[in-house]
Design a protein around this motif. Structure first.
Motif, PDB file in Angstrom:
ATOM      1  N   THR A 360       0.926  -1.262  -0.058  1.00 32.20           N
ATOM      2  CA  THR A 360       0.188   0.054   0.012  1.00 32.20           C
ATOM      3  C   THR A 360       0.896   1.347  -0.046  1.00 32.20           C
ATOM      4  O   THR A 360       0.638   2.189  -0.804  1.00 32.20           O
ATOM      5  CB  THR A 360      -0.967  -0.027   1.138  1.00 32.20           C
ATOM      6  N   TRP A 361       1.841   1.349   0.911  1.00 33.76           N
ATOM      7  CA  TRP A 361       2.828   2.325   1.042  1.00 33.76           C
ATOM      8  C   TRP A 361       3.449   2.565  -0.471  1.00 33.76           C
ATOM      9  O   TRP A 361       3.559   3.809  -0.871  1.00 33.76           O
ATOM     10  CB  TRP A 361       3.691   2.276   2.179  1.00 33.76           C
ATOM     11  N   GLN A 362       3.970   1.551  -1.085  1.00 39.52           N
ATOM     12  CA  GLN A 362       4.715   1.693  -2.381  1.00 39.52           C
ATOM     13  C   GLN A 362       3.623   2.142  -3.353  1.00 39.52           C
ATOM     14  O   GLN A 362       3.937   3.009  -4.225  1.00 39.52           O
ATOM     15  CB  GLN A 362       5.303   0.173  -2.691  1.00 39.52           C
ATOM     16  N   LEU A 363       2.291   1.448  -3.640  1.00 38.31           N
ATOM     17  CA  LEU A 363       1.623   1.957  -4.529  1.00 38.31           C
ATOM     18  C   LEU A 363       1.080   3.316  -4.424  1.00 38.31           C
ATOM     19  O   LEU A 363       0.829   3.979  -5.292  1.00 38.31           O
ATOM     20  CB  LEU A 363       0.323   0.741  -4.691  1.00 38.31           C
ATOM     21  N   ARG A 364       0.940   3.807  -3.112  1.00 35.45           N
ATOM     22  CA  ARG A 364       0.541   5.284  -2.986  1.00 35.45           C
ATOM     23  C   ARG A 364       1.803   6.063  -3.335  1.00 35.45           C
ATOM     24  O   ARG A 364       1.619   7.481  -3.322  1.00 35.45           O
ATOM     25  CB  ARG A 364       0.280   5.482  -1.624  1.00 35.45           C
ATOM     26  N   GLY A 365       2.930   5.632  -3.451  1.00 33.35           N
ATOM     27  CA  GLY A 365       4.071   6.495  -3.376  1.00 33.35           C
ATOM     28  C   GLY A 365       4.614   7.271  -2.073  1.00 33.35           C
ATOM     29  O   GLY A 365       5.242   8.208  -2.073  1.00 33.35           O
ATOM     30  N   GLU A 366       4.190   6.492  -0.953  1.00 36.70           N
ATOM     31  CA  GLU A 366       4.642   6.865   0.412  1.00 36.70           C
ATOM     32  C   GLU A 366       5.585   6.200   1.084  1.00 36.70           C
ATOM     33  O   GLU A 366       5.812   6.176   2.436  1.00 36.70           O
ATOM     34  CB  GLU A 366       3.235   6.841   1.393  1.00 36.70           C
ATOM     35  N   ALA A 367       6.492   5.365   0.300  1.00 38.31           N
ATOM     36  CA  ALA A 367       7.598   4.515   1.050  1.00 38.31           C
ATOM     37  C   ALA A 367       8.843   5.118   1.350  1.00 38.31           C
ATOM     38  O   ALA A 367       9.610   4.361   1.784  1.00 38.31           O
ATOM     39  CB  ALA A 367       7.753   3.182   0.109  1.00 38.31           C
ATOM     40  N   GLY A 368       8.755   6.602   1.336  1.00 35.53           N
ATOM     41  CA  GLY A 368      10.175   7.345   1.349  1.00 35.53           C
ATOM     42  C   GLY A 368      11.287   6.772   0.930  1.00 35.53           C
ATOM     43  O   GLY A 368      11.432   6.832  -0.482  1.00 35.53           O
ATOM     44  N   GLU A 369      12.465   6.529   1.469  1.00 37.79           N
ATOM     45  CA  GLU A 369      13.586   6.432   0.790  1.00 37.79           C
ATOM     46  C   GLU A 369      13.904   4.874   0.077  1.00 37.79           C
ATOM     47  O   GLU A 369      14.790   4.708  -0.862  1.00 37.79           O
ATOM     48  CB  GLU A 369      14.837   6.309   1.779  1.00 37.79           C
ATOM     49  N   ARG A 370      12.868   4.109   0.457  1.00 40.64           N
ATOM     50  CA  ARG A 370      12.748   2.867  -0.227  1.00 40.64           C
ATOM     51  C   ARG A 370      11.893   2.619  -1.172  1.00 40.64           C
ATOM     52  O   ARG A 370      11.199   1.736  -1.841  1.00 40.64           O
ATOM     53  CB  ARG A 370      12.587   1.814   0.882  1.00 40.64           C
ATOM     54  N   GLN A 371      11.140   4.015  -1.873  1.00 41.24           N
ATOM     55  CA  GLN A 371      10.177   3.910  -2.718  1.00 41.24           C
ATOM     56  C   GLN A 371      10.368   3.365  -4.037  1.00 41.24           C
ATOM     57  O   GLN A 371      11.666   3.637  -4.475  1.00 41.24           O
ATOM     58  CB  GLN A 371       9.536   5.196  -2.913  1.00 41.24           C
ATOM     59  N   ILE A 372       9.497   2.297  -4.775  1.00 33.77           N
ATOM     60  CA  ILE A 372       9.874   1.728  -5.916  1.00 33.77           C
ATOM     61  C   ILE A 372       9.288   2.665  -7.004  1.00 33.77           C
ATOM     62  O   ILE A 372       7.895   2.969  -6.963  1.00 33.77           O
ATOM     63  CB  ILE A 372       9.292   0.249  -6.213  1.00 33.77           C
ATOM     64  N   THR A 373      10.008   3.265  -7.765  1.00 28.52           N
ATOM     65  CA  THR A 373       9.426   4.214  -8.685  1.00 28.52           C
ATOM     66  C   THR A 373       8.488   3.760  -9.597  1.00 28.52           C
ATOM     67  O   THR A 373       8.476   2.639 -10.132  1.00 28.52           O
ATOM     68  CB  THR A 373      10.750   4.844  -9.648  1.00 28.52           C
ATOM     69  N   GLY A 374       7.295   4.374  -9.859  1.00 38.16           N
ATOM     70  CA  GLY A 374       6.172   4.008 -10.778  1.00 38.16           C
ATOM     71  C   GLY A 374       5.554   2.760 -10.197  1.00 38.16           C
ATOM     72  O   GLY A 374       4.847   2.035 -11.142  1.00 38.16           O
ATOM     73  N   ALA A 375       5.587   2.544  -9.020  1.00 42.39           N
ATOM     74  CA  ALA A 375       4.798   1.104  -8.530  1.00 42.39           C
ATOM     75  C   ALA A 375       3.433   1.269  -8.704  1.00 42.39           C
ATOM     76  O   ALA A 375       2.704   2.182  -8.308  1.00 42.39           O
ATOM     77  CB  ALA A 375       5.142   0.779  -7.186  1.00 42.39           C
ATOM     78  N   ARG A 376       3.065   0.081  -9.525  1.00 42.35           N
ATOM     79  CA  ARG A 376       1.455   0.125 -10.093  1.00 42.35           C
ATOM     80  C   ARG A 376       0.623  -1.128  -9.521  1.00 42.35           C
ATOM     81  O   ARG A 376      -0.358  -1.059  -9.157  1.00 42.35           O
ATOM     82  CB  ARG A 376       1.275   0.409 -11.447  1.00 42.35           C
TER      83      ARG A 376
END
Length: 396
Positions: A360-376
């Motif tokens: 959820t954090w990744q798909l929202r773009g809210e994972a901070g430093e560990r964010q996966i770019t463009g996660a869908r």
């Protein structure tokens, strides 16, 4: 009718060894999920608790236990147990209630206070349980089981100790960026190799710890989500909780050791591959559409097996995928961007829920430093005792 449900809120109690009860961890996670959803406790129509066998009677009726801790307000309660797949079974139950129109918003909670050291059998004698038998008759603890699996990969696919160590190095680097993780320190291949042998060929740093922790989700119908201002929420598209596909055989001889009747063809696909295939079929997508995966890395070798069982690569190609950097942040299909169990440890009823929190954090773009770019699109995968397994697919 769409089978999607919205993920309105997520919450974790940080993993560690805190010396307190599982109810406190679950309540903290639940309140965080409610705050994230922007809902009040009275807005919740159902509570689904993932049970723990280490919490006495309250742990065995976790739904009611968490409802009591948060304040009884008349919500329906459900409690489920499937060992390490308990959290996903709880998500499946919540989703079914929403799709059936029994509740518009459901709180899913799992938490555990784990013992020190490795897990041992709990809940009395269970001679019909293969895991109880391997503990009691063979003395094969979980690390011994993991070690056998690692040896099999080395023999069949040529995996090496360095391949296993590279999994830990990757996950530790992600865990170092995750404020909820228990272990937040990068490690090197040399450090993994120098750690104590626990169950040859696996070292201490190849195996996940046991941890305290809690995780919670607020799920809802899409209509409820839209009414509460979530125009494009993360959605759960599939929840697979299937059993393995194994051949059936009838043993009609008194001594099966004297006859080949006990021999059967191997299954067409592994237990874990069966779980993943059911999720893909329900979601109507394939592994090529994934942005990331959160998998159940009880050991470094087991993470490699998940690459193949999720269809991220062909059989025997997992180590090659890892070495190419495809499963690292920035790679084609990052795996365990949260840091995985390598960084968290096992808090059994919470871990499948925590995986969905990370998606959820990744798909929202809210994972901070560990964010996966463009996660869908993301997938989770784990397995529990006695044929329980699970996989959740979420998208945005």
């Amino acid at each position: 009718m769409t089978a999607d449900v919205a993920v309105l809120g997520v919450g974790l109690h940080p993993w560690g060894k805190w010396g307190r009860g599982f109810v406190e961890y679950g309540a903290v996670a639940a309140r965080a999920a409610l705050a994230d959803a922007g809902l009040e406790w009275r807005d919740i129509g159902s509570v689904v608790g993932a049970n723990t066998v280490r919490g006495g009677y309250p742990g065995q009726v976790a739904g009611a236990t968490f409802a009591k801790a948060l304040g009884w307000q008349g919500a329906r309660v459900t409690s489920v147990y499937a060992a390490c797949a308990s959290g996903a079974q709880a998500i499946a139950a919540a989703r079914a209630q929403i799709l059936a129109g029994l509740a518009e918003a459901v709180l899913v909670v799992g938490a555990d206070a784990a013992p020190r050291g490795f897990f041992r059998p709990a809940g009395g004698e269970r001679p019909e349980d293969p895991d109880w038998l391997r503990f009691r008759l063979l003395g094969a603890t979980n690390p011994a089981y993991f070690g056998l699996y690692a040896r099999r990969r080395m023999a069949v696919h040529g995996d090496t100790l360095e391949d296993f160590a590279l999994v830990k190095v990757k996950n530790a680097a992600s865990g170092a960026l995750n404020p909820h993780a228990r272990y937040r320190r990068r490690v090197t291949v040399e450090e993994v190799a120098a750690s104590a042998v626990v169950a040859d060929p696996l070292r201490l740093l190849d195996i996940c710890a046991t941890s305290d922790g809690g995780a919670a989700l607020v799920l809802s119908s899409l209509e409820f989500a839209h009414r509460h201002g979530a125009s494009e929420p993360v959605r759960i598209r599939a929840v697979s909780t299937v059993t393995p596909h194994y051949p059936s055989t009838v043993l009609d001889l008194p001594d099966i050791a004297t006859d080949s009747a006990a021999a059967v063809e191997p299954p067409e696909r592994s237990f874990r591959a069966s779980i993943a295939r059911a999720a893909y079929e329900e979601a109507g997508i394939g592994p090529e559409e994934l942005s990331l995966a959160e998998v159940y890395d009880l050991s470094t070798a087991l993470e490699l097996q998940w690459y193949e069982d999720l269809g991220l690569c062909g059989e025997g190609e997992a180590a090659k995928l890892l070495r190419e950097g495809a499963t690292a942040p920035g790679g084609r299909i990052p795996v365990n961007a949260s840091g995985g169990l390598a960084s968290f440890g096992e808090a059994v009823p919470a871990q499948a829920i925590a995986q969905v929190c990370e998606l959820t954090w990744q798909l929202r773009g809210e994972a901070g430093e560990r964010q996966i770019t463009g996660a869908r699109v993301g997938i989770t995968a784990n397995q529990g005792l006695f044929g329980h397994g699970s996989s959740v697919i979420a998208l945005r």
